[in-house]
Design a protein around this motif. Structure first.
Motif, PDB file in Angstrom:
ATOM      1  N   LEU A  50      35.708 -27.624 -16.350  1.00  0.00           N
ATOM      2  CA  LEU A  50      36.764 -27.619 -17.362  1.00  0.00           C
ATOM      3  C   LEU A  50      37.188 -26.199 -17.711  1.00  0.00           C
ATOM      4  O   LEU A  50      38.387 -25.908 -17.829  1.00  0.00           O
ATOM      5  CB  LEU A  50      36.302 -28.351 -18.623  1.00  0.00           C
ATOM      6  N   ARG A  51      36.214 -25.306 -17.885  1.00  0.00           N
ATOM      7  CA  ARG A  51      36.540 -23.912 -18.194  1.00  0.00           C
ATOM      8  C   ARG A  51      37.367 -23.286 -17.078  1.00  0.00           C
ATOM      9  O   ARG A  51      38.343 -22.574 -17.334  1.00  0.00           O
ATOM     10  CB  ARG A  51      35.265 -23.101 -18.440  1.00  0.00           C
ATOM     11  N   ARG A  69      40.905 -24.691 -17.251  1.00  0.00           N
ATOM     12  CA  ARG A  69      41.637 -24.113 -18.393  1.00  0.00           C
ATOM     13  C   ARG A  69      42.041 -22.673 -18.088  1.00  0.00           C
ATOM     14  O   ARG A  69      43.153 -22.242 -18.401  1.00  0.00           O
ATOM     15  CB  ARG A  69      40.792 -24.179 -19.653  1.00  0.00           C
ATOM     16  N   SER A  70      41.131 -21.946 -17.474  1.00  0.00           N
ATOM     17  CA  SER A  70      41.424 -20.560 -17.115  1.00  0.00           C
ATOM     18  C   SER A  70      42.567 -20.485 -16.104  1.00  0.00           C
ATOM     19  O   SER A  70      43.468 -19.645 -16.224  1.00  0.00           O
ATOM     20  CB  SER A  70      40.165 -19.892 -16.552  1.00  0.00           C
ATOM     21  N   SER A  91      36.960 -33.748 -20.899  1.00  0.00           N
ATOM     22  CA  SER A  91      37.340 -33.040 -22.126  1.00  0.00           C
ATOM     23  C   SER A  91      36.897 -33.804 -23.362  1.00  0.00           C
ATOM     24  O   SER A  91      36.397 -33.210 -24.323  1.00  0.00           O
ATOM     25  CB  SER A  91      38.855 -32.819 -22.169  1.00  0.00           C
ATOM     26  N   GLY A 123      44.930 -22.716 -15.649  1.00  0.00           N
ATOM     27  CA  GLY A 123      46.160 -23.094 -16.349  1.00  0.00           C
ATOM     28  C   GLY A 123      46.679 -21.959 -17.214  1.00  0.00           C
ATOM     29  O   GLY A 123      47.883 -21.691 -17.253  1.00  0.00           O
ATOM     30  N   ALA A 124      45.767 -21.278 -17.891  1.00  0.00           N
ATOM     31  CA  ALA A 124      46.166 -20.135 -18.709  1.00  0.00           C
ATOM     32  C   ALA A 124      46.740 -19.030 -17.836  1.00  0.00           C
ATOM     33  O   ALA A 124      47.723 -18.366 -18.219  1.00  0.00           O
ATOM     34  CB  ALA A 124      44.973 -19.621 -19.513  1.00  0.00           C
ATOM     35  N   SER A 159      40.611 -35.629 -18.523  1.00  0.00           N
ATOM     36  CA  SER A 159      40.665 -36.070 -19.912  1.00  0.00           C
ATOM     37  C   SER A 159      39.315 -36.618 -20.367  1.00  0.00           C
ATOM     38  O   SER A 159      38.856 -36.337 -21.485  1.00  0.00           O
ATOM     39  CB  SER A 159      41.769 -37.114 -20.085  1.00  0.00           C
ATOM     40  N   ARG A 213      47.970 -27.291 -11.148  1.00  0.00           N
ATOM     41  CA  ARG A 213      46.505 -27.361 -11.300  1.00  0.00           C
ATOM     42  C   ARG A 213      45.831 -27.777  -9.999  1.00  0.00           C
ATOM     43  O   ARG A 213      46.446 -28.343  -9.107  1.00  0.00           O
ATOM     44  CB  ARG A 213      46.140 -28.332 -12.416  1.00  0.00           C
TER      45      ARG A 213
END
Length: 150
Positions: free
Chosen positions: A97-98, A101-102, A36, A104-105, A33, A23
């Motif tokens: 955050l988005r 997450r993207s 989130s 990480g995905a 965290s 990340r």
């Protein structure tokens, strides 16, 4: 726990650790965290955030100051009690955050794309169970975290 669920748990933990290692390091894991939590639960008292993240109040104050300086969180007055200060995620914080997450995905998608069709189908079949695990994790977190005082 059965041997099968232990093996699945270990595999998921290993994949989560891989995504975390790769990340963006702009923010600490605790900062991510906190953002989130704020995104999921709405504005919170600083003291509640300190309890939920299991850090001291001075540490949380410093972290919230850092997030506010970066424009990712903001302090605001509680509409129900103007003496109370709440911490809220900003639009920029939600965008950060988005993006994380993207990213990480994408790390996991690159690996999934290397699998054969049968393995991909097995993962797709497991998707409802994986989504349910995420719901259970949220429920578990919510039961540990004090709700905002109003």
């Amino acid at each position: 726990m059965t041997t099968g669920s232990a093996a699945v748990g270990e595999a998921l933990f290993g994949l989560a650790a891989l995504a975390i290692r790769r990340r963006d390091r702009t923010l600490s894991l605790t900062a991510v965290s906190v953002l989130s939590t704020l995104e999921r639960t709405g504005p919170r008292r600083l003291t509640d955030l300190a309890v939920s993240e299991e850090v001291t109040q001075p540490s949380m104050t410093a972290l919230v100051t850092q997030l506010a300086d970066l424009g990712l969180a903001e302090r605001r007055r509680d509409p129900a009690d103007a003496r109370v200060v709440l911490v809220a995620v900003t639009r920029a914080g939600s965008q950060q955050l988005r993006a994380m997450r993207s990213a990480g995905a994408s790390t996991l998608t690159e690996l999934i794309d290397k699998l054969d069709d049968q393995s991909v189908e097995a993962l797709e079949a497991a998707l409802p169970a994986l989504l349910r695990l995420a719901e259970l994790a949220d429920e578990s977190q919510d039961s540990r975290t004090p709700l905002p005082k109003r």
